[in-house]
Structure formats: structure tokens, C-alpha cells
Design an enzyme around this catalytic site. Sequence first.
Site, PDB file in Angstrom:
ATOM      1  CG  ASN A  10      88.917 -53.169 -34.783  1.00 20.57           C
ATOM      2  OD1 ASN A  10      87.860 -52.610 -35.066  1.00 20.57           O
ATOM      3  ND2 ASN A  10      89.643 -52.835 -33.722  1.00 20.57           N
ATOM      4  CE  LYS A  12      92.337 -50.489 -34.765  1.00 21.87           C
ATOM      5  NZ  LYS A  12      93.669 -50.087 -34.263  1.00 21.87           N
ATOM      6  CG  HIS A  95      90.906 -52.426 -29.440  1.00 23.00           C
ATOM      7  ND1 HIS A  95      91.688 -51.291 -29.497  1.00 23.00           N
ATOM      8  CD2 HIS A  95      91.293 -53.205 -30.490  1.00 23.00           C
ATOM      9  CE1 HIS A  95      92.502 -51.379 -30.536  1.00 23.00           C
ATOM     10  NE2 HIS A  95      92.285 -52.523 -31.158  1.00 23.00           N
ATOM     11  CD  GLU A  97      92.454 -48.196 -31.375  1.00 22.34           C
ATOM     12  OE1 GLU A  97      93.440 -48.338 -32.106  1.00 22.34           O
ATOM     13  OE2 GLU A  97      91.279 -48.427 -31.743  1.00 22.34           O
ATOM     14  CD  GLU A 169      94.499 -56.017 -31.033  1.00 24.53           C
ATOM     15  OE1 GLU A 169      94.546 -55.990 -32.263  1.00 24.53           O
ATOM     16  OE2 GLU A 169      93.754 -55.280 -30.365  1.00 24.53           O
ATOM     17  N   GLY A 175      98.939 -50.054 -34.894  1.00 25.65           N
ATOM     18  CA  GLY A 175      98.919 -48.875 -35.748  1.00 25.65           C
ATOM     19  C   GLY A 175     100.234 -48.132 -35.828  1.00 25.65           C
ATOM     20  CB  SER A 215     101.827 -53.486 -37.108  1.00 26.22           C
ATOM     21  OG  SER A 215     101.620 -52.206 -36.546  1.00 26.22           O
TER      22      SER A 215
END
Length: 255
Positions: A10, A12, A95, A97, A169, A175, A215
Site C-alpha cells: 500500500n 498510500k 483501511h 486511515e 491491521e 506507521g 510496520s
Amino acid sequence: MARKFFVGGNFKMNPISREQKKNLVKVLNDADIDPNVEVVIAPPSIYLIPLKDILRKDIQVAAQNSYFKPSGAFTGEISPAQLVDAGIPYVILGHSERRTLFHETSALVADKTRAALDAGLRVILCVGETLAEREANRTKAVVEAQLAPVVAALSTAPADWARVVVAYEPVWAIGTGKVASAAQAQEAHADIRAFLAQAVGEDVAEATRIIYGGSVTAANSKELGGQKDVDGFLVGGASLKPEFVDIINTKRASA
């Protein structure tokens, strides 16, 4: 039944130039990649078609989002029908985010999933808990609550689960440099598989690939990928680095 190992990258909102995009593709095009792994990369939407056109054919491309309508007055959105017409086979949905920054609910994610599957796309469906939820021992409940609307949306066509990859996730590991231990990842993945067995069916649960994201690096992928219910990875930052190839080849390195 053996589940084919899956590694997604991904990107992003990266990279920021066409030249950098070409460099990322060159690394993958030149790499010796395990043919037994399904590899999918998700660049920003502006790069989807030009990247697909220069990428080796054994690596597939995913969009990072899509809407639940085929067309209309929805400024800034991309429809599943447009992705299918462009030859894009996969889309990432749900996701964290998107859930946190753009306030997408699990009900909306389920609607998007149903629409994407109806259009002919395959879906990488993301679920996961926050640090506060994990510390409150609510991981299982939170993830099941995120999955439940999708189970309901697919209830009339359970065969559609064959075109869904579930990505666990943990939000606190995305991140941040923090990563779930192999035992934590295995526990969460086993709980997801047990939930699918109860909510959809044993066959679907056994066949559905459940991948880990948060990560992931070349240094930790071997231990994570060795867990019974970890069927691959959804990789963020490391997918922009040469080590992404090492992550793709995790199973080869473990052999």
C-alpha cells in the site's frame, strides 16, 4: 486446503513524482520474486493506469479506495465500474486511515465491499483495533463488529468471499514502528477465522486469506509469516523500499 501467500504493498499517498513511481516499478520489474506468492501493489489513483502499463504482468495493481455507486455526482470518488474498465483487479477497503481520517463507518465499508464485488473487483478488506481497544482487551469484539456488516452484505452470496482478502491491521502498529508480536498476530487471525467459520461457514473460513499489516519489515516478516493463520502481509512504508522484495520472498527465505 493450502492458501496462496499474499503480499500487498500500500503506497498510500506516495510517491510524489512520476519519476519516483518509475523507480519503484523498476525495482519490482528487475527482482527475482517467488512465483508462489500473489503480489499486489496499490499506488495513488493518479498512477494506477500508467503504473499498470509498465509493471511486470505477474504483479497486480489495486486501488486504495472506491465508492459504492457506479457513476454520478460524487466529486473526488472512483467507482468500481471505472476500475474494472481500467483493468484494475483489486481495491483496498476499510483501511484504518479511511475509517479515522475520513470517518468511514463499518456499514459504509460493507456497502463499498458489496459494490466492488458486484462490479467484478477483488477486495482487500482491512480491520483492526486501536491501542486503547487492545489495552481494554476488546480486539476480538472490535474486529468482529467491523466484519459483521460485511458478513451481512455478502450473506446472499457466500461464494463472494473467495474474492476477499482480510487484512488485520492493528491501528497502533501502522506507521509507528511498533509491530504486533507473532503470537498477537496469530491470536487475532485465529479469532477472525473462527468468527468467519461461525458467521459464514467452515469452508469459507478455511479458504479465506487473512493477512497482517502494521510496520511489517524484512526483519520481522519471517516470524510473522510462519504463523499458522497468517497468510501474508499488507505492507505500508516498507513497500516503498527495496526490502519489499525480501518481504515478498518471505516464504522462500523460510524454506
